[in-house]
Scaffold this active site. Sequence first.
Site, PDB file in Angstrom:
ATOM      1  N   ASP A 107       0.919  -1.133   0.067  1.00  0.00           N
ATOM      2  CA  ASP A 107      -0.004   0.138  -0.088  1.00  0.00           C
ATOM      3  C   ASP A 107       0.842   1.221  -0.043  1.00  0.00           C
ATOM      4  O   ASP A 107       2.177   0.999   0.413  1.00  0.00           O
ATOM      5  CB  ASP A 107      -1.073   0.066   0.974  1.00  0.00           C
ATOM      6  CG  ASP A 107      -0.128   0.004   2.486  1.00  0.00           C
ATOM      7  OD1 ASP A 107       0.762  -0.655   2.721  1.00  0.00           O
ATOM      8  OD2 ASP A 107      -0.519   0.721   3.453  1.00  0.00           O
ATOM      9  N   GLU A 171       0.060  -0.934   5.883  1.00  0.00           N
ATOM     10  CA  GLU A 171       1.272  -0.411   6.453  1.00  0.00           C
ATOM     11  C   GLU A 171       0.984   1.073   6.659  1.00  0.00           C
ATOM     12  O   GLU A 171       1.122   1.567   7.756  1.00  0.00           O
ATOM     13  CB  GLU A 171       2.697  -0.504   5.706  1.00  0.00           C
ATOM     14  CG  GLU A 171       3.770  -0.390   6.678  1.00  0.00           C
ATOM     15  CD  GLU A 171       4.295   1.381   6.653  1.00  0.00           C
ATOM     16  OE1 GLU A 171       3.749   1.858   5.986  1.00  0.00           O
ATOM     17  OE2 GLU A 171       4.930   1.648   7.544  1.00  0.00           O
ATOM     18  N   ASP A 207      13.621  -4.599   6.923  1.00  0.00           N
ATOM     19  CA  ASP A 207      12.410  -3.794   6.662  1.00  0.00           C
ATOM     20  C   ASP A 207      12.813  -2.403   6.097  1.00  0.00           C
ATOM     21  O   ASP A 207      13.832  -2.276   6.091  1.00  0.00           O
ATOM     22  CB  ASP A 207      11.267  -3.748   7.768  1.00  0.00           C
ATOM     23  CG  ASP A 207      10.240  -3.087   7.416  1.00  0.00           C
ATOM     24  OD1 ASP A 207       9.188  -2.976   8.175  1.00  0.00           O
ATOM     25  OD2 ASP A 207       9.687  -2.880   6.260  1.00  0.00           O
ATOM     26  N   HIS A 454       5.971  10.300   1.025  1.00  0.00           N
ATOM     27  CA  HIS A 454       4.580  11.051   1.355  1.00  0.00           C
ATOM     28  C   HIS A 454       4.107  12.133   0.678  1.00  0.00           C
ATOM     29  O   HIS A 454       3.452  12.890   1.104  1.00  0.00           O
ATOM     30  CB  HIS A 454       4.421  10.989   2.981  1.00  0.00           C
ATOM     31  CG  HIS A 454       4.392   9.693   3.578  1.00  0.00           C
ATOM     32  ND1 HIS A 454       3.966   9.273   4.717  1.00  0.00           N
ATOM     33  CD2 HIS A 454       4.754   8.453   3.041  1.00  0.00           C
ATOM     34  CE1 HIS A 454       3.877   8.226   5.183  1.00  0.00           C
ATOM     35  NE2 HIS A 454       4.246   7.610   4.147  1.00  0.00           N
TER      36      HIS A 454
HETATM   37  C1  LIG Z   1      23.626  10.657  12.094  1.00  0.00           C
HETATM   38  C2  LIG Z   1      22.761  11.301  10.793  1.00  0.00           C
HETATM   39  C3  LIG Z   1      21.451  10.542  10.581  1.00  0.00           C
HETATM   40  C4  LIG Z   1      20.604  11.067   9.612  1.00  0.00           C
HETATM   41  C5  LIG Z   1      19.172  10.652   9.369  1.00  0.00           C
HETATM   42  C6  LIG Z   1      18.495  10.835   8.186  1.00  0.00           C
HETATM   43  C7  LIG Z   1      17.163  10.115   8.334  1.00  0.00           C
HETATM   44  C8  LIG Z   1      16.525   9.994   7.003  1.00  0.00           C
HETATM   45  C9  LIG Z   1      15.037   9.501   7.051  1.00  0.00           C
HETATM   46  C10 LIG Z   1      14.981   8.177   6.860  1.00  0.00           C
HETATM   47  C11 LIG Z   1      13.702   7.656   7.298  1.00  0.00           C
HETATM   48  C12 LIG Z   1      12.588   7.237   6.140  1.00  0.00           C
HETATM   49  C13 LIG Z   1      11.739   6.159   6.811  1.00  0.00           C
HETATM   50  C14 LIG Z   1      10.897   5.575   5.708  1.00  0.00           C
HETATM   51  C15 LIG Z   1       9.887   4.791   5.943  1.00  0.00           C
HETATM   52  C16 LIG Z   1       8.715   5.412   6.557  1.00  0.00           C
HETATM   53  C17 LIG Z   1       7.543   4.291   6.660  1.00  0.00           C
HETATM   54  C18 LIG Z   1       6.230   5.068   6.999  1.00  0.00           C
HETATM   55  O1  LIG Z   1       5.863   5.776   6.432  1.00  0.00           O
HETATM   56  N1  LIG Z   1       5.588   4.598   7.937  1.00  0.00           N
HETATM   57  C19 LIG Z   1       4.330   5.142   8.683  1.00  0.00           C
HETATM   58  C20 LIG Z   1       3.691   4.323   9.452  1.00  0.00           C
HETATM   59  C21 LIG Z   1       2.208   4.704  10.110  1.00  0.00           C
HETATM   60  C22 LIG Z   1       2.425   5.218  11.220  1.00  0.00           C
HETATM   61  C23 LIG Z   1       1.129   5.784  11.770  1.00  0.00           C
HETATM   62  C24 LIG Z   1       0.154   5.782  10.844  1.00  0.00           C
HETATM   63  C25 LIG Z   1       0.061   5.238   9.624  1.00  0.00           C
HETATM   64  C26 LIG Z   1       1.403   4.760   9.118  1.00  0.00           C
HETATM   65  C27 LIG Z   1       4.563   6.456   9.491  1.00  0.00           C
HETATM   66  O2  LIG Z   1       4.130   7.533   9.239  1.00  0.00           O
HETATM   67  O3  LIG Z   1       5.740   6.496  10.077  1.00  0.00           O
HETATM   68 ZN   LIG Z   2       6.588   2.663   4.100  1.00  0.00          ZN
HETATM   69 ZN   LIG Z   3       5.047   5.647   4.205  1.00  0.00          ZN
END
Ligand SMILES: CCCCCCCCCCCCCCCCCC(=O)N[C@@H](Cc1ccccc1)C(=O)O
Ligand SMILES: [Zn+2]
Ligand SMILES: [Zn+2]
Length: 492
Positions: A107, A171, A207, A454
């Site tokens: 999704d 998800e 994941d 997103h």
């Molecule tokens: C030392 C420096 C480090 C720098 C860090 C940089 C981070 C970069 C961002 C990486 C994170 C990307 C995340 C991708 C996965 C997102 C999954 C997602 O969208 N999950 C949803 C799940 C959810 C939660 C609540 C309601 C509905 C869905 C989310 O919103 O988290």
């Molecule tokens: Zn995701």
């Molecule tokens: Zn997402």
Amino acid sequence: TVPRSKGLRDAEHQRASRIPSQFSQEERVAMKESLKGAIQIPTVSFNPGEFNTTALAEFGEYMHKVFPTVFRTSFIQHEVVGEYSHLFTVQGSDPSLQPYMLLAHIDVVPAPDQGWEVPPFSGLERDGFIYGRGTLDNKNSVMAILQALELLLIRNYIPRRSFFIALGHDEEIVAPGSISAGVRGTWGSEDLSPPPGKGCPARLHVDEGSFILDGFIPSLKKPFAMVSVSEKGSLDLMMEVNMTPGHSSAPPKETSIGILAAAVSRLEQTPMPNMFGSGPLKMTLQQLANEFSFPANVIFNNLWLFWPLVSRLMERDDITNALVRTTTAVTMFNAGIKVNVIPPVAQATVNFRIHPAQTVQEVLKLAKDIVVDDRVQFHVLEAFEPLPVSPFDDQALGYQLIRQTIQSVFPEINIVAPGICIAQTDSRHYTNLTTGIYRFNPLYLQPQDFSGIHGINERISVQAFETQVKFLFEFIQNADTEQRPVSHLHEL
Ligand SMILES: CCCCCCCCCCCCCCCCCC(=O)N[C@@H](Cc1ccccc1)C(=O)O
Ligand SMILES: [Zn+2]
Ligand SMILES: [Zn+2]
């Protein structure tokens, strides 16, 4: 502990039967066209129970069409779970080896056309990029996992270690994760521990949830691979103010909207405490310390002295700020029924992403102490505690397999560091299955790409997707190591 030489002896076996991750031009064209076709199916999930079920059903058929070998292989069992999730059990030749699990989700979040350079479900290719909702989050992983398996099977690969492929369809909504319920179904118990003869608890998950990060820290010129060994918690808090409705020609000093807006503003203006130094971030920075240029390398090698400076610097950027504190995002505000009626109710929803050094209850209390208004009612809609830190020492097979595969597929990357995912992933539904939960998408991510997740113009380069397939092609073979669980506290 398992003697390290065992792994080396095992390497002889692996070298003898290794299938090289080289794909023909025809295979490379076919894999990118398969991804485009997947993007064109709008598998949007809106809210609990609100999915594009037609698209989800179509996607199930599509997988059969583009990955025929996966579906006709005798040692692969395919189950549909919760109508639209898919669980593949790939039975290995050595049942004594603990299985692992690869997670991805079918999704995607909605994508209004405005702002997109190409329609978000067109899957169009431009300047070497495939555009569309889901190209990074997370159809790239769905297709790369199945594509790698298809290419291995075509080359007569038979795995030694069993593994599961769990492709969820919900998800992106706040749900108990149907696919995790499906895994429970497969293993027949609420606590995900398998019944006798159904194999062992999965040893690890891989994941979504982190990447090869490029350009997120100003003074760090080289990209590095961050494997998320934990993820932040979350608290969805709905705040509500109720008042007697009336004629707006004689309004009270404050309406429900005014009271709630002031409360929300106080929350936004009062960030949660900076928790730098308590959580995986410090480990990440210490591993990176020598990759920084002077004087940053001195600073990061002496965080005992410079941590106040570093923690302040990290607050400046929204993404690194999310690493040092619980974040507060006011995401919904609903109120009012008519322009000349005093609003009877106002509701606002705040999405907190909880730092691993805090708990749901602590954040809830802090929020109430900031709002300080008895007229505001608090309703917890959904809450998850921050996840435990998965092991990443030399004996942590899952982490080491990921690190080993990164180093073979991305030889230019010389730092693999543990970190934390600032978002949530489906893996939060599996914490009672294993503590070896790792989040890593084998592709480069730059800050501007993050805004596509997103957001608008989400895209993946053709090269990056091919490399993601290559990574999984290698990872599945690397996982065929004989290394067995060691007697660690964290092993189930
Ligand atoms: C030392 C420096 C480090 C720098 C860090 C940089 C981070 C970069 C961002 C990486 C994170 C990307 C995340 C991708 C996965 C997102 C999954 C997602 O969208 N999950 C949803 C799940 C959810 C939660 C609540 C309601 C509905 C869905 C989310 O919103 O988290
Ligand atoms: Zn995701
Ligand atoms: Zn997402």
